[in-house]
Design a protein around this motif. Sequence first.
Motif, PDB file in Angstrom:
ATOM      1  N   ILE A  81       0.793  -1.101   0.019  1.00 45.73           N
ATOM      2  CA  ILE A  81       0.072  -0.032   0.015  1.00 45.73           C
ATOM      3  C   ILE A  81       0.938   1.297  -0.029  1.00 45.73           C
ATOM      4  N   SER A  91      -2.489   0.843  -4.210  1.00 45.86           N
ATOM      5  CA  SER A  91      -1.614  -0.363  -3.784  1.00 45.86           C
ATOM      6  C   SER A  91      -1.025  -1.134  -4.957  1.00 45.86           C
ATOM      7  N   THR A 108      -6.622  -1.512  -3.391  1.00 42.55           N
ATOM      8  CA  THR A 108      -6.040  -2.051  -2.227  1.00 42.55           C
ATOM      9  C   THR A 108      -7.172  -3.297  -1.992  1.00 42.55           C
ATOM     10  N   THR A 124       3.193  -1.335   3.988  1.00 45.27           N
ATOM     11  CA  THR A 124       2.844   0.013   3.736  1.00 45.27           C
ATOM     12  C   THR A 124       4.014   0.859   4.187  1.00 45.27           C
TER      13      THR A 124
END
Length: 204
Positions: A81, A91, A108, A124
């Motif tokens: 992400i 993403s 995502t 992330t």
Amino acid sequence: MSLIKLTIKGISYSQTQSGAYALVLSEMEGTRTLPIIIGAFEAQSIAIALEKEIRPPRPLTHDLFKTFSDRFSITIKEVIIHKLVDGVFFSSLVCEREGVEETIDTRTSDAIAIAVRFQAPIYTYENILDKAGIYLKIEEELAINETTDLDNNTIDIEDFESNIVKSNFSDLSVPELNEQLDKAVEDENYELAAKIRDEISKRS
């Protein structure tokens, strides 16, 4: 910039957006959580992949992607992400085939539904957690009582582990529950099916 590994903490029905769900991701080594609004279909797809014991009568879209990838020796190495713009998370799927790595842009919700099926890690960046993450308060019942505001839409995350589907099965017998389970699977309502299966397991 270093990556932070996330895990799926739960899925909660959004009290502010009709038909939407909040997918709650949590950092592996920390107390921050990342709530992401997703649609009902994606929520069901993620839930059924996590449950594993419930099989849909026909393959879901993300199941088809997994079968296709397996057939052509494509693996999903990880999901990242990587961006947050106006409340929308962006993403990437990092794929590999015959030693060649490719990065594919994806929603995502789709990326996570696919990652669960491949058992691929989800990552992330620190700046995204700083911007959109909330802190998990350690309480007696380990409930989340925080809110976060994404694109002016407040998401309430409360007891997400028990809020996937609100149903009362206490008045139903086990045979009736089995009938409801069959119907839920037939209707492709896999979140409800998971709840019914859990209720049946409690009585076993």
